[in-house]
Design a protein around this motif. Structure first.
Motif, PDB file in Angstrom:
ATOM      1  N   VAL A 397      17.157   4.148  -1.621  1.00  0.00           N
ATOM      2  CA  VAL A 397      15.886   5.372  -1.598  1.00  0.00           C
ATOM      3  C   VAL A 397      14.873   4.859  -0.716  1.00  0.00           C
ATOM      4  O   VAL A 397      14.415   3.752  -1.061  1.00  0.00           O
ATOM      5  CB  VAL A 397      15.719   5.369  -3.184  1.00  0.00           C
ATOM      6  CG1 VAL A 397      14.460   6.287  -3.227  1.00  0.00           C
ATOM      7  CG2 VAL A 397      16.867   6.011  -3.768  1.00  0.00           C
ATOM      8  N   ILE A 398      14.757   5.617   0.129  1.00  0.00           N
ATOM      9  CA  ILE A 398      13.442   5.414   1.160  1.00  0.00           C
ATOM     10  C   ILE A 398      12.214   6.135   0.784  1.00  0.00           C
ATOM     11  O   ILE A 398      12.502   7.685   0.435  1.00  0.00           O
ATOM     12  CB  ILE A 398      14.047   5.821   2.477  1.00  0.00           C
ATOM     13  CG1 ILE A 398      15.083   4.767   3.296  1.00  0.00           C
ATOM     14  CG2 ILE A 398      12.675   5.336   3.587  1.00  0.00           C
ATOM     15  CD1 ILE A 398      14.870   3.427   2.985  1.00  0.00           C
ATOM     16  N   ASP A 399      11.333   5.892   0.388  1.00  0.00           N
ATOM     17  CA  ASP A 399       9.940   6.351  -0.028  1.00  0.00           C
ATOM     18  C   ASP A 399       9.003   6.621   0.766  1.00  0.00           C
ATOM     19  O   ASP A 399       8.588   5.456   1.254  1.00  0.00           O
ATOM     20  CB  ASP A 399       9.542   5.821  -1.376  1.00  0.00           C
ATOM     21  CG  ASP A 399       8.126   6.239  -2.132  1.00  0.00           C
ATOM     22  OD1 ASP A 399       8.023   7.427  -2.084  1.00  0.00           O
ATOM     23  OD2 ASP A 399       7.488   5.522  -2.105  1.00  0.00           O
ATOM     24  N   ALA A 400       8.516   7.753   1.123  1.00  0.00           N
ATOM     25  CA  ALA A 400       7.379   7.883   2.022  1.00  0.00           C
ATOM     26  C   ALA A 400       6.248   8.090   1.303  1.00  0.00           C
ATOM     27  O   ALA A 400       6.042   8.910   0.431  1.00  0.00           O
ATOM     28  CB  ALA A 400       7.790   9.297   2.959  1.00  0.00           C
ATOM     29  N   GLY A 401       5.180   7.231   1.406  1.00  0.00           N
ATOM     30  CA  GLY A 401       4.218   7.336   0.572  1.00  0.00           C
ATOM     31  C   GLY A 401       3.283   8.334   0.752  1.00  0.00           C
ATOM     32  O   GLY A 401       3.201   9.107   1.691  1.00  0.00           O
ATOM     33  N   HIS A 402       2.571   8.696  -0.317  1.00  0.00           N
ATOM     34  CA  HIS A 402       1.478   9.808  -0.337  1.00  0.00           C
ATOM     35  C   HIS A 402       2.161  11.076  -0.068  1.00  0.00           C
ATOM     36  O   HIS A 402       3.236  11.416  -0.573  1.00  0.00           O
ATOM     37  CB  HIS A 402       0.289   9.493   0.611  1.00  0.00           C
ATOM     38  CG  HIS A 402      -0.257   7.970   0.480  1.00  0.00           C
ATOM     39  ND1 HIS A 402      -1.127   7.766  -0.725  1.00  0.00           N
ATOM     40  CD2 HIS A 402       0.086   6.913   1.027  1.00  0.00           C
ATOM     41  CE1 HIS A 402      -1.560   6.379  -0.388  1.00  0.00           C
ATOM     42  NE2 HIS A 402      -0.689   5.927   0.483  1.00  0.00           N
ATOM     43  N   GLY A 403       1.340  12.282   0.507  1.00  0.00           N
ATOM     44  CA  GLY A 403       2.072  13.462   0.731  1.00  0.00           C
ATOM     45  C   GLY A 403       1.147  14.492   0.258  1.00  0.00           C
ATOM     46  O   GLY A 403       0.759  14.319  -0.962  1.00  0.00           O
ATOM     47  N   GLY A 404       1.275  15.683   0.637  1.00  0.00           N
ATOM     48  CA  GLY A 404       0.771  16.811   0.006  1.00  0.00           C
ATOM     49  C   GLY A 404      -0.904  16.839   0.018  1.00  0.00           C
ATOM     50  O   GLY A 404      -1.369  16.190   1.026  1.00  0.00           O
ATOM     51  N   ARG A 405      -1.276  16.911  -1.195  1.00  0.00           N
ATOM     52  CA  ARG A 405      -2.773  17.007  -1.435  1.00  0.00           C
ATOM     53  C   ARG A 405      -3.221  15.328  -1.392  1.00  0.00           C
ATOM     54  O   ARG A 405      -4.251  15.162  -1.421  1.00  0.00           O
ATOM     55  CB  ARG A 405      -3.273  17.455  -2.850  1.00  0.00           C
ATOM     56  CG  ARG A 405      -2.592  16.973  -3.730  1.00  0.00           C
ATOM     57  CD  ARG A 405      -3.169  17.390  -5.261  1.00  0.00           C
ATOM     58  NE  ARG A 405      -3.027  16.685  -6.458  1.00  0.00           N
ATOM     59  CZ  ARG A 405      -1.742  17.064  -7.167  1.00  0.00           C
ATOM     60  NH1 ARG A 405      -1.110  18.162  -7.075  1.00  0.00           N
ATOM     61  NH2 ARG A 405      -1.632  16.401  -8.470  1.00  0.00           N
ATOM     62  N   ASP A 406      -2.332  14.574  -1.254  1.00  0.00           N
ATOM     63  CA  ASP A 406      -2.661  13.037  -1.125  1.00  0.00           C
ATOM     64  C   ASP A 406      -2.467  12.397   0.220  1.00  0.00           C
ATOM     65  O   ASP A 406      -1.282  12.252   0.558  1.00  0.00           O
ATOM     66  CB  ASP A 406      -1.918  12.286  -2.012  1.00  0.00           C
ATOM     67  CG  ASP A 406      -2.173  10.719  -2.046  1.00  0.00           C
ATOM     68  OD1 ASP A 406      -3.323  10.298  -1.480  1.00  0.00           O
ATOM     69  OD2 ASP A 406      -1.387   9.903  -2.724  1.00  0.00           O
ATOM     70  N   PRO A 407      -3.636  12.616   0.957  1.00  0.00           N
ATOM     71  CA  PRO A 407      -3.236  12.147   2.455  1.00  0.00           C
ATOM     72  C   PRO A 407      -3.035  10.717   2.795  1.00  0.00           C
ATOM     73  O   PRO A 407      -2.454  10.303   3.928  1.00  0.00           O
ATOM     74  CB  PRO A 407      -4.757  12.561   3.151  1.00  0.00           C
ATOM     75  CG  PRO A 407      -5.822  12.614   1.956  1.00  0.00           C
ATOM     76  CD  PRO A 407      -4.950  12.919   0.776  1.00  0.00           C
ATOM     77  N   GLY A 408      -3.309   9.934   1.555  1.00  0.00           N
ATOM     78  CA  GLY A 408      -3.458   8.364   1.997  1.00  0.00           C
ATOM     79  C   GLY A 408      -4.439   8.011   2.693  1.00  0.00           C
ATOM     80  O   GLY A 408      -5.544   8.705   2.743  1.00  0.00           O
ATOM     81  N   ALA A 409      -4.337   7.034   3.489  1.00  0.00           N
ATOM     82  CA  ALA A 409      -5.361   6.572   4.287  1.00  0.00           C
ATOM     83  C   ALA A 409      -5.659   7.514   5.650  1.00  0.00           C
ATOM     84  O   ALA A 409      -4.711   7.965   6.238  1.00  0.00           O
ATOM     85  CB  ALA A 409      -5.143   5.050   4.882  1.00  0.00           C
ATOM     86  N   VAL A 410      -6.969   7.750   5.868  1.00  0.00           N
ATOM     87  CA  VAL A 410      -7.349   8.270   7.085  1.00  0.00           C
ATOM     88  C   VAL A 410      -7.688   7.392   8.316  1.00  0.00           C
ATOM     89  O   VAL A 410      -8.585   6.572   7.998  1.00  0.00           O
ATOM     90  CB  VAL A 410      -8.331   9.368   7.117  1.00  0.00           C
ATOM     91  CG1 VAL A 410      -8.856  10.064   8.350  1.00  0.00           C
ATOM     92  CG2 VAL A 410      -8.092  10.196   5.806  1.00  0.00           C
ATOM     93  N   GLY A 411      -6.994   7.452   9.478  1.00  0.00           N
ATOM     94  CA  GLY A 411      -7.195   6.319  10.325  1.00  0.00           C
ATOM     95  C   GLY A 411      -7.770   6.642  11.475  1.00  0.00           C
ATOM     96  O   GLY A 411      -8.542   7.692  11.730  1.00  0.00           O
ATOM     97  N   PHE A 412      -7.435   5.761  12.552  1.00  0.00           N
ATOM     98  CA  PHE A 412      -7.987   6.200  13.956  1.00  0.00           C
ATOM     99  C   PHE A 412      -7.537   7.587  14.616  1.00  0.00           C
ATOM    100  O   PHE A 412      -6.591   7.831  14.434  1.00  0.00           O
ATOM    101  CB  PHE A 412      -7.568   4.950  15.061  1.00  0.00           C
ATOM    102  CG  PHE A 412      -8.136   4.894  16.305  1.00  0.00           C
ATOM    103  CD1 PHE A 412      -9.241   4.406  16.503  1.00  0.00           C
ATOM    104  CD2 PHE A 412      -7.237   5.446  17.305  1.00  0.00           C
ATOM    105  CE1 PHE A 412      -9.928   4.506  17.654  1.00  0.00           C
ATOM    106  CE2 PHE A 412      -7.808   5.267  18.722  1.00  0.00           C
ATOM    107  CZ  PHE A 412      -9.115   4.769  18.803  1.00  0.00           C
ATOM    108  N   ASN A 413      -8.612   8.126  15.111  1.00  0.00           N
ATOM    109  CA  ASN A 413      -8.904   9.469  15.638  1.00  0.00           C
ATOM    110  C   ASN A 413      -8.341  10.702  14.611  1.00  0.00           C
ATOM    111  O   ASN A 413      -7.362  11.436  14.855  1.00  0.00           O
ATOM    112  CB  ASN A 413      -7.873   9.566  16.744  1.00  0.00           C
ATOM    113  CG  ASN A 413      -8.526   9.030  17.983  1.00  0.00           C
ATOM    114  OD1 ASN A 413      -9.749   9.189  18.088  1.00  0.00           O
ATOM    115  ND2 ASN A 413      -7.665   8.567  19.124  1.00  0.00           N
ATOM    116  N   GLY A 414      -8.398  10.301  13.342  1.00  0.00           N
ATOM    117  CA  GLY A 414      -7.913  11.010  12.260  1.00  0.00           C
ATOM    118  C   GLY A 414      -6.533  11.166  11.580  1.00  0.00           C
ATOM    119  O   GLY A 414      -6.261  12.125  11.279  1.00  0.00           O
TER     120      GLY A 414
END
Length: 613
Positions: A397-414
């Motif tokens: 099982v591969i899990d892509a973190g965060h998603g939907g209303r949870d953007p996770g970290a906001v990085g370089f150039n948005g």
């Protein structure tokens, strides 16, 4: 502890085992004056033997010796980690080598450690009863019965019991006449006495369930409450005279039950159903009517607060499974080598075809990137005997973190973490499907929100053999960069605790509090196997990506208490694929070709681990 990928071949033969055993015997003759490193070397030797030679008749002895050595080291070091590793090893041995002579001895040692070292009398009694039921003619069962007699009846609880259904005329709503509704003082408490009522009213509003034949996870959700919650858990034995099944019930203090919340009828392997009632003005009682359960855990997650109940049952043996798998393998043609083409260019803005790469402004930014990378595929290998027998690693099982209303970290150039990791997860799954015989599932394939506890439940209900959660890192200082991989364990590393706090969406104080309760939650986790999986996948990812990012920094393999890994019943890791807040790595993570390179090297590590385990 094991951070080196195990080697196969003749290195771990019987001579190797007896050499490690000889070293161990020398330690025992003068154990009080030895350095910690000497104990860890012996433990690692036993672990490498049984992990690499699991079918050897000496493997159970090696595993038992590792557990024993961890305990003796704990007596010298007083480190909780050593005790937990000893407990984990002793509890795992009867599951892995149920028919070995060491199985009842290991089961007894697990109960003894809970009784004497952790003072958890209830759990010790449950383990003793499981031992007596599974190995009634062993000397360990005799010893366990003596321990139970000394404890008294109040602490005894049934284990792995199957019961008839109660009478259909019985009300499904707990009443004061229902034996499930007893005063908390009548049952040994496992948590502190509840505190006075909080000023904020807490309401139980929903119960979500995830289940398969061997596992059920129930998640109790509240009305956005984000403070502490007090609870007690109780186990009641089956009452055949009243037609009552065994019951686990959880008292939630300073909580009200929503009038809209209805009882659940499940009738799966573990549960007949879940009943909820307002026991008194400030207490909600949640009753789990049991069909068959061999182990359970109850724990609290924060932000928002939710109570998680995991119920596990032993699978029914299938005497025809080996024969059936061999017949299937005999009819299956060998894999054919495939030429892996360069990944297609990203779809145009607004396109939904191909491998989804999101093109809206809030998603991954466009970039002037080089031509997609040509990465060689792994050579196909003959299907191993373990695979033919349905053993080993079959499902990932591969899990892509965060998603939907949870953007996770906001990085370089948005750049948003949720978009980057979804694309890497999709590409990892695609590569695994093209280049291995693994069955691959994703926790999410679109931009949707998924609670952390649901991700682990998906892996468990899919009967995954491996669970890999993919993330990007972030830090206040934009100069920090590197790739790192985590497995579940307690830690004193402030940086690891900070990463866990961010991924768990809680404070670092809450991480410290979590570590205080993590010991019991990790008892059935595969810590050693997870550490090896982390090493194999991390090495392939890092060394592979350095060909395309020579300045890549190896931030290493670390341990931390991640919510998304708690309760996983398989080796599980969390990968931080780079710092999205670093200008160089943020720019690279925005590139299709770089994400493809990350995905393919993560997948190669998974395949390499699967082929050797």
């Amino acid at each position: 502890m094991l951070l080196s990928a195990p080697l196969l071949g003749n290195e771990y033969n019987e001579d190797y085992f007896f050499g490690v055993k000889s070293d161990y015997e020398r330690l025992l003759r003068n154990e009080s004056t030895q350095f910690r490193s000497a104990w860890l070397k012996v433990i690692e030797g036993f672990e490498l033997f049984y992990l690499n030679r699991p079918d050897s008749p000496l493997a159970p002895e090696a595993m038992y010796n590792a557990g024993d050595a961890y305990f003796r080291l704990y007596r010298l070091s007083s480190k909780d980690y050593d005790l937990e590793q000893s407990l984990s090893t002793f509890r795992t041995l009867p599951r892995r080598y149920a028919d070995s002579e060491k199985a009842p001895d290991a089961a007894f040692q697990a109960g003894r450690l809970y009784e004497e070292e952790k003072n958890d009398i209830l759990l010790a009694a449950r383990l003793y009863e499981q031992l007596i039921e599974r190995y009634p003619r062993s000397q360990a069962a005799v010893d366990a019965l003596q321990r139970l007699d000394a404890m008294g009846d109040i602490v005894r609880s049934p284990a792995n019991v199957s019961t008839r259904r109660p009478s259909a005329t019985r009300s499904t709503v707990p009443t004061l006449e229902d034996p499930a509704v007893v005063k908390p003082t009548q049952v040994a408490a496992t948590n502190p006495v509840p505190s006075p009522a909080a000023s904020e009213e807490v309401e139980l509003i929903k119960v979500d369930t995830f289940s398969n034949a061997e596992y059920t996870r129930a998640v109790l959700r509240f009305n956005g409450f984000d403070g502490d919650i007090s609870l007690k858990k109780h186990w009641l034995r089956e009452d055949r005279n009243l037609g009552m099944p065994p019951r686990l019930f959880v008292d939630l203090f300073n909580v009200r039950k929503s009038e809209k919340l209805e009882n659940l009828e499940l009738d799966n392997t573990q549960l007949q159903g879940i009943r909820m009632a307002q026991y008194d003005r400030e207490t909600v009682r949640v009753v789990f009517d049991i069909n068959s359960v061999s182990d359970f855990k109850v724990f609290v997650l924060q932000n928002p607060v939710r109570v998680v109940v995991d119920l596990i049952s032993e699978p029914e043996p299938d005497p025809m499974a080996v024969t059936r798998n061999l017949l299937v393998a005999a009819k299956t043609p060998p894999p054919v080598a495939q030429s892996i083409q360069a990944p297609a260019a990203p779809p145009a803005a607004g396109s939904r075809g191909g491998e989804v790469l999101l093109a809206e402004r809030s998603k991954l930014p466009a970039s002037d990137e080089p031509e997609p990378l040509q990465l060689a595929s792994l050579e196909p290998r003959a299907i191993s005997l373990a695979k033919q027998l349905g053993l080993g690693v079959n499902t990932v099982v591969i899990d892509a973190g965060h998603g939907g209303r949870d953007p996770g970290a906001v990085g370089f150039n948005g750049l948003l973490e949720k978009d980057v990791v979804l694309d890497i997860a999709l590409k990892t799954a695609a590569y695994l499907r093209r280049n291995s015989d693994l069955t691959v599932h994703l926790t999410r394939e679109t931009d949707k929100f998924l609670p952390l506890e649901a991700r682990t439940a998906i892996a468990n209900t899919k009967r995954a053999d491996l669970f890999v959660s993919i993330h990007t890192n972030a830090f206040r200082d934009p100069n920090v960069h590197g790739l790192e991989t985590y497995y579940l364990n307690i830690t004193s590393d402030p940086r690891a605790m900070e990463v866990a706090a961010r991924e768990n969406a809680i404070s670092q104080k809450s991480v410290s509090d979590l570590q205080n309760i993590l010991n019991d939650l990790m008892l059935n986790t595969k810590i050693n196997e997870s550490a090896i999986l982390a090493q194999v996948v991390h090495n392939d990812m890092f060394h592979g990506i350095r060909r395309h990012h020579p300045q890549a920094r190896n931030a290493g393999i670390k341990k931390a208490p991640f919510y998304v890994l708690i309760g996983a019943q398989m080796p599980s890791i969390l990968i931080e694929t780079g710092f999205i807040t670093n200008p160089r790595e943020g720019t690279l993570l925005a590139q299709e070709s770089y994400r493809q390179a990350l995905a393919e090297n993560i997948a190669k590590g998974i395949i390499r681990y699967a082929e050797n385990h």
